[in-house]
Scaffold this motif. Structure first.
Motif, PDB file in Angstrom:
ATOM      1  N   TYR A 198      18.833 -14.478 -21.123  1.00 50.07           N
ATOM      2  CA  TYR A 198      19.339 -14.111 -19.804  1.00 50.07           C
ATOM      3  C   TYR A 198      18.617 -12.857 -19.325  1.00 50.07           C
ATOM      4  N   TYR A 199      18.344 -12.819 -18.037  1.00 50.37           N
ATOM      5  CA  TYR A 199      17.638 -11.685 -17.450  1.00 50.37           C
ATOM      6  C   TYR A 199      18.491 -11.073 -16.346  1.00 50.37           C
ATOM      7  N   LEU A 200      18.757  -9.789 -16.519  1.00 50.33           N
ATOM      8  CA  LEU A 200      19.609  -9.049 -15.604  1.00 50.33           C
ATOM      9  C   LEU A 200      18.730  -8.121 -14.765  1.00 50.33           C
ATOM     10  N   GLY A 201      18.782  -8.307 -13.451  1.00 47.23           N
ATOM     11  CA  GLY A 201      18.029  -7.435 -12.556  1.00 47.23           C
ATOM     12  C   GLY A 201      18.913  -6.277 -12.114  1.00 47.23           C
ATOM     13  N   THR A 202      18.368  -5.057 -12.117  1.00 50.39           N
ATOM     14  CA  THR A 202      19.132  -3.890 -11.693  1.00 50.39           C
ATOM     15  C   THR A 202      18.274  -2.958 -10.852  1.00 50.39           C
ATOM     16  N   LYS A 203      18.930  -2.202  -9.980  1.00 50.49           N
ATOM     17  CA  LYS A 203      18.251  -1.104  -9.312  1.00 50.49           C
ATOM     18  C   LYS A 203      17.952  -0.030 -10.359  1.00 50.49           C
ATOM     19  N   LYS A 204      16.834   0.637 -10.228  1.00 53.78           N
ATOM     20  CA  LYS A 204      16.502   1.686 -11.193  1.00 53.78           C
ATOM     21  C   LYS A 204      17.451   2.874 -11.109  1.00 53.78           C
ATOM     22  N   THR A 205      18.211   2.937 -10.027  1.00 53.76           N
ATOM     23  CA  THR A 205      19.202   4.009  -9.904  1.00 53.76           C
ATOM     24  C   THR A 205      20.458   3.745 -10.718  1.00 53.76           C
ATOM     25  N   VAL A 206      20.580   2.525 -11.247  1.00 57.22           N
ATOM     26  CA  VAL A 206      21.751   2.154 -12.056  1.00 57.22           C
ATOM     27  C   VAL A 206      21.433   2.402 -13.521  1.00 57.22           C
ATOM     28  N   ALA A 207      22.334   3.102 -14.200  1.00 60.71           N
ATOM     29  CA  ALA A 207      22.140   3.418 -15.612  1.00 60.71           C
ATOM     30  C   ALA A 207      23.409   3.105 -16.390  1.00 60.71           C
ATOM     31  N   GLY A 208      23.269   3.076 -17.724  1.00 61.20           N
ATOM     32  CA  GLY A 208      24.428   2.924 -18.589  1.00 61.20           C
ATOM     33  C   GLY A 208      24.980   1.524 -18.717  1.00 61.20           C
ATOM     34  N   VAL A 209      24.262   0.508 -18.227  1.00 64.51           N
ATOM     35  CA  VAL A 209      24.716  -0.876 -18.380  1.00 64.51           C
ATOM     36  C   VAL A 209      24.477  -1.312 -19.824  1.00 64.51           C
ATOM     37  N   GLN A 210      25.441  -1.986 -20.414  1.00 60.17           N
ATOM     38  CA  GLN A 210      25.284  -2.552 -21.745  1.00 60.17           C
ATOM     39  C   GLN A 210      25.113  -4.068 -21.610  1.00 60.17           C
ATOM     40  N   TYR A 211      24.036  -4.595 -22.203  1.00 60.81           N
ATOM     41  CA  TYR A 211      23.722  -6.021 -22.057  1.00 60.81           C
ATOM     42  C   TYR A 211      23.300  -6.533 -23.418  1.00 60.81           C
ATOM     43  N   PHE A 212      24.199  -7.277 -24.065  1.00 62.76           N
ATOM     44  CA  PHE A 212      24.016  -7.634 -25.454  1.00 62.76           C
ATOM     45  C   PHE A 212      23.654  -9.113 -25.631  1.00 62.76           C
ATOM     46  N   ALA A 213      23.718  -9.552 -26.885  1.00 62.35           N
ATOM     47  CA  ALA A 213      23.307 -10.921 -27.221  1.00 62.35           C
ATOM     48  C   ALA A 213      24.199 -11.989 -26.616  1.00 62.35           C
ATOM     49  N   ASP A 214      25.408 -11.626 -26.183  1.00 59.94           N
ATOM     50  CA  ASP A 214      26.275 -12.625 -25.553  1.00 59.94           C
ATOM     51  C   ASP A 214      25.984 -12.791 -24.071  1.00 59.94           C
ATOM     52  N   GLY A 215      25.082 -11.982 -23.508  1.00 59.16           N
ATOM     53  CA  GLY A 215      24.695 -12.132 -22.106  1.00 59.16           C
ATOM     54  C   GLY A 215      25.757 -11.701 -21.116  1.00 59.16           C
ATOM     55  N   LEU A 216      26.688 -10.856 -21.528  1.00 59.54           N
ATOM     56  CA  LEU A 216      27.772 -10.396 -20.651  1.00 59.54           C
ATOM     57  C   LEU A 216      27.531  -8.935 -20.279  1.00 59.54           C
ATOM     58  N   PRO A 217      27.176  -8.619 -19.038  1.00 59.35           N
ATOM     59  CA  PRO A 217      26.945  -7.230 -18.652  1.00 59.35           C
ATOM     60  C   PRO A 217      28.235  -6.420 -18.720  1.00 59.35           C
ATOM     61  N   ARG A 218      28.192  -5.326 -19.457  1.00 59.57           N
ATOM     62  CA  ARG A 218      29.341  -4.434 -19.595  1.00 59.57           C
ATOM     63  C   ARG A 218      29.074  -3.168 -18.783  1.00 59.57           C
ATOM     64  N   PHE A 219      30.035  -2.806 -17.947  1.00 60.70           N
ATOM     65  CA  PHE A 219      29.842  -1.671 -17.038  1.00 60.70           C
ATOM     66  C   PHE A 219      30.757  -0.495 -17.358  1.00 60.70           C
ATOM     67  N   ILE A 220      31.337  -0.476 -18.551  1.00 60.68           N
ATOM     68  CA  ILE A 220      32.258   0.596 -18.908  1.00 60.68           C
ATOM     69  C   ILE A 220      31.595   1.970 -18.829  1.00 60.68           C
ATOM     70  N   THR A 221      30.334   2.074 -19.203  1.00 57.00           N
ATOM     71  CA  THR A 221      29.631   3.365 -19.160  1.00 57.00           C
ATOM     72  C   THR A 221      28.604   3.417 -18.029  1.00 57.00           C
ATOM     73  N   ALA A 222      28.610   2.422 -17.152  1.00 51.94           N
ATOM     74  CA  ALA A 222      27.591   2.332 -16.109  1.00 51.94           C
ATOM     75  C   ALA A 222      27.914   3.236 -14.924  1.00 51.94           C
ATOM     76  N   GLY A 223      26.887   3.517 -14.160  1.00 53.46           N
ATOM     77  CA  GLY A 223      27.046   4.290 -12.940  1.00 53.46           C
ATOM     78  C   GLY A 223      25.691   4.527 -12.312  1.00 53.46           C
ATOM     79  N   PHE A 224      25.660   5.408 -11.365  1.00 56.53           N
ATOM     80  CA  PHE A 224      24.404   5.738 -10.705  1.00 56.53           C
ATOM     81  C   PHE A 224      23.819   6.979 -11.359  1.00 56.53           C
ATOM     82  N   ALA A 225      22.537   6.914 -11.673  1.00 56.18           N
ATOM     83  CA  ALA A 225      21.879   7.986 -12.403  1.00 56.18           C
ATOM     84  C   ALA A 225      22.041   9.320 -11.679  1.00 56.18           C
ATOM     85  N   GLY A 226      22.400  10.331 -12.460  1.00 57.83           N
ATOM     86  CA  GLY A 226      22.645  11.645 -11.878  1.00 57.83           C
ATOM     87  C   GLY A 226      21.375  12.432 -11.623  1.00 57.83           C
TER      88      GLY A 226
END
Length: 538
Positions: free
Chosen positions: A510-538
């Motif tokens: 699976y391929y996840l496209g993101t803006k480079k301003t987005v950081a902290g996304v967790q994307y593991f072997a199950d292909g489920l994007p986790r946004f618990i630590t995500a946000g916009f780069a400071g």
């Protein structure tokens, strides 16, 4: 009986950047280009606040963990409904709502789970053992539940104390922890369950970093930051908005225009264009699942009914099924249809799974042998084969490439297209000759085999039935030694490969496209994007 202190330490290490197996199992072509990174490596600091817009490639079904059956539904749940267990960046099973890995009794039939304390559901209700029992019992006994097979080994869930549950099993079942790391382990608010009953999915309440806010069918799902979340300091975003954008080209275009900041499951033909944009990044995940096609060898009246004799050339002849597979070039299919971005293989368990024996190899294309087998069969050529496929452009392209390759060996493949759901219904009912299908994959190999290749399994559309497949898979589920499990799974997969009820082509990346301003996304072997630590780069 009190359990012994034998703790289940189920570690399944599956790195995200895998190496593709070629037609003969020896190719070293990377499945993931070096310019595509792992999201787990992005540790840039993020600032608080903001709304993240995420494009989903389909509209999820009901947001009820007991009845959900879609991958996109799992994507939403990953940020809203926590489970007893989860996986980490290396695909090792770890506690989530549980406080530790489960403890087993000596006979493996009692499983004791310690729970996190001081946790609240997103409606403020206390999370405790009674809540866990209520959800697990609903998953395993509700007549509408799609989790019954996942928890079939469980005969009883008991509350030991407010922070402990004990599961009594009908038989030892090692994959249970992995099952509890998916929807079968999601725990729902008992207050919300009592209020909504069967309609829980209309306004779901779980423990999670984000809570359900609203849903507009076919359009979007909105989640708000959950104030009662036990680890709320980690959560930076105020809101997640999942936008349903089915067309892959539109998903990529919306990412480029900043209408969304994350786009899931980029089509392989759009990855290069997203990479070329200096404002965007592509990260890879997945690899647990597979894609290929099923050949009806015994499904005469439904996948869960007793298998019988199928009156088709492929269904009746193992030699013709071998010829059909030998006519195919997996590497060429991957390059032609998917720009080389998937992971070529002919077995359902990932290449570097510790439960996969090293002696499993894939046959290269051998057109001469395929023709010999066809000629020796005595069946007049061209041999008619009807192939059912979902009607999206990529699956139709895959069917056309298979059609062209098989023609050279003496098969006349007729492609029939239908909506995805209709194709699945055909599969369940056994109303097909060959059917293109896949599986999103599970962290324990049992989840890629049981119910998919064992007798009368609900997803065994091919109708395969053989003790050489069933018995070792059943034995492996009761075994705790990884080496013994690997030996048993290897035996089952080799036998299934001879029967060819399923012909595997590749493991899904699976391929996840993101803006480079987005950081902290967790994307593991199950292909489920986790946004618990995500946000916009400071």
């Amino acid at each position: 009986m009190r359990p012994s202190p034998k703790v289940v330490a189920a570690f399944i290490s599956l790195p995200l950047a895998l190496t593709a197996c070629g037609g003969g199992g020896s190719s070293t072509t990377p499945a993931t280009p070096s310019s595509i990174s792992s999201a787990s490596a992005d540790h840039r600091p993020v600032k608080g606040g903001g709304t993240l817009n995420i494009a989903l490639n389909a509209d999820p079904d009901a947001l009820d963990p007991s009845i959900s059956t879609t991958l996109v539904g799992r994507e939403v749940f990953a940020n809203m409904c926590e489970k007893l267990y989860d996986i980490d960046a290396s695909a090792a099973l770890i506690p989530q709502l549980a406080a530790a890995m489960p403890e087993l009794s000596d006979d493996g039939k009692e499983v004791t789970i310690k729970l996190r304390e001081g946790v609240k559901f997103n409606d403020g209700t206390a999370f405790d053992a009674e809540a866990v029992k209520k959800s697990l019992d609903r998953h395993r006994t509700w007549e509408k539940s799609a989790r019954q097979a996942d928890l079939e080994a469980v005969s009883k869930v008991a509350v030991v104390d407010p922070a402990t549950v004990r599961l009594t099993l009908k038989r030892a079942f090692t994959p249970l922890t992995a099952q509890l790391a998916d929807r079968a382990g999601m725990i729902m608010s008992p207050k919300a369950l009592d209020a909504a009953n069967d309609n829980f999915g209309a306004s779901p309440v779980c423990v999670g970093p984000f809570k359900f806010a609203s849903r507009t069918s076919g359009s979007q799902i909105v989640l708000d930051k959950a104030p009662d979340y036990y680890d709320a300091a980690k959560v930076k975003l105020d809101k997640l908005v999942y936008k349903i954008i089915v067309d892959p080209n539109v998903r990529a275009a919306n990412l480029k225009s900043d209408d969304v900041q994350v786009a899931d499951q980029l089509a392989t033909n759009t990855v290069k264009g997203v990479q070329a944009d200096q404002n965007l990044s592509v990260v890879s995940g997945g690899g647990l699942g597979y894609y290929g096609f099923q050949i009806n060898v015994g499904n005469v009246s439904g996948s869960t009914e007793k298998p019988g004799a199928v009156d088709t050339a492929l269904g009746k002849s193992p030699q013709l099924r071998e010829a059909f597979e030998l006519a195919l070039d997996r590497d060429a299919i991957n390059k032609t249809v998917y720009n080389g971005l998937h992971e070529v293989d002919c077995f359902p368990v990932p290449l570097d799974s510790p439960y996969r024996p090293k002696d499993l190899t894939c046959p290269k294309r051998d057109l001469a042998k395929a023709k010999q087998l066809v000629q020796a069969s005595g069946v007049p050529t061209p041999i008619p084969v009807t192939m059912a496929t979902p009607n999206d452009a990529v699956n139709q392209r895959l069917a056309q490439v298979i059609q062209s390759m098989a023609k050279e060996a003496g098969f006349n493949v007729s492609v029939q297209t239908a909506e995805f759901v209709s194709v699945l219904e055909q599969g369940k009912a056994g109303k097909f000759d060959v059917l293109i299908s896949g599986w999103s994959g599970r962290v324990d190999p049992d989840g890629n085999l049981t119910n998919l290749v064992t007798t009368q399994g609900s997803n065994n559309y091919a109708g395969m039935s053989d003790p050489g497949v069933d018995d070792p898979i059943k034995q492996a589920a009761a075994e705790t030694d990884p080496a013994k499990r690997a030996e048993l799974y290897g035996s089952a997969m080799k036998k299934a490969a001879e029967l060819r009820g399923v012909v595997y082509l590749y493991h899904n990346k699976y391929y996840l496209g993101t803006k480079k301003t987005v950081a902290g996304v967790q994307y593991f072997a199950d292909g489920l994007p986790r946004f618990i630590t995500a946000g916009f780069a400071g």
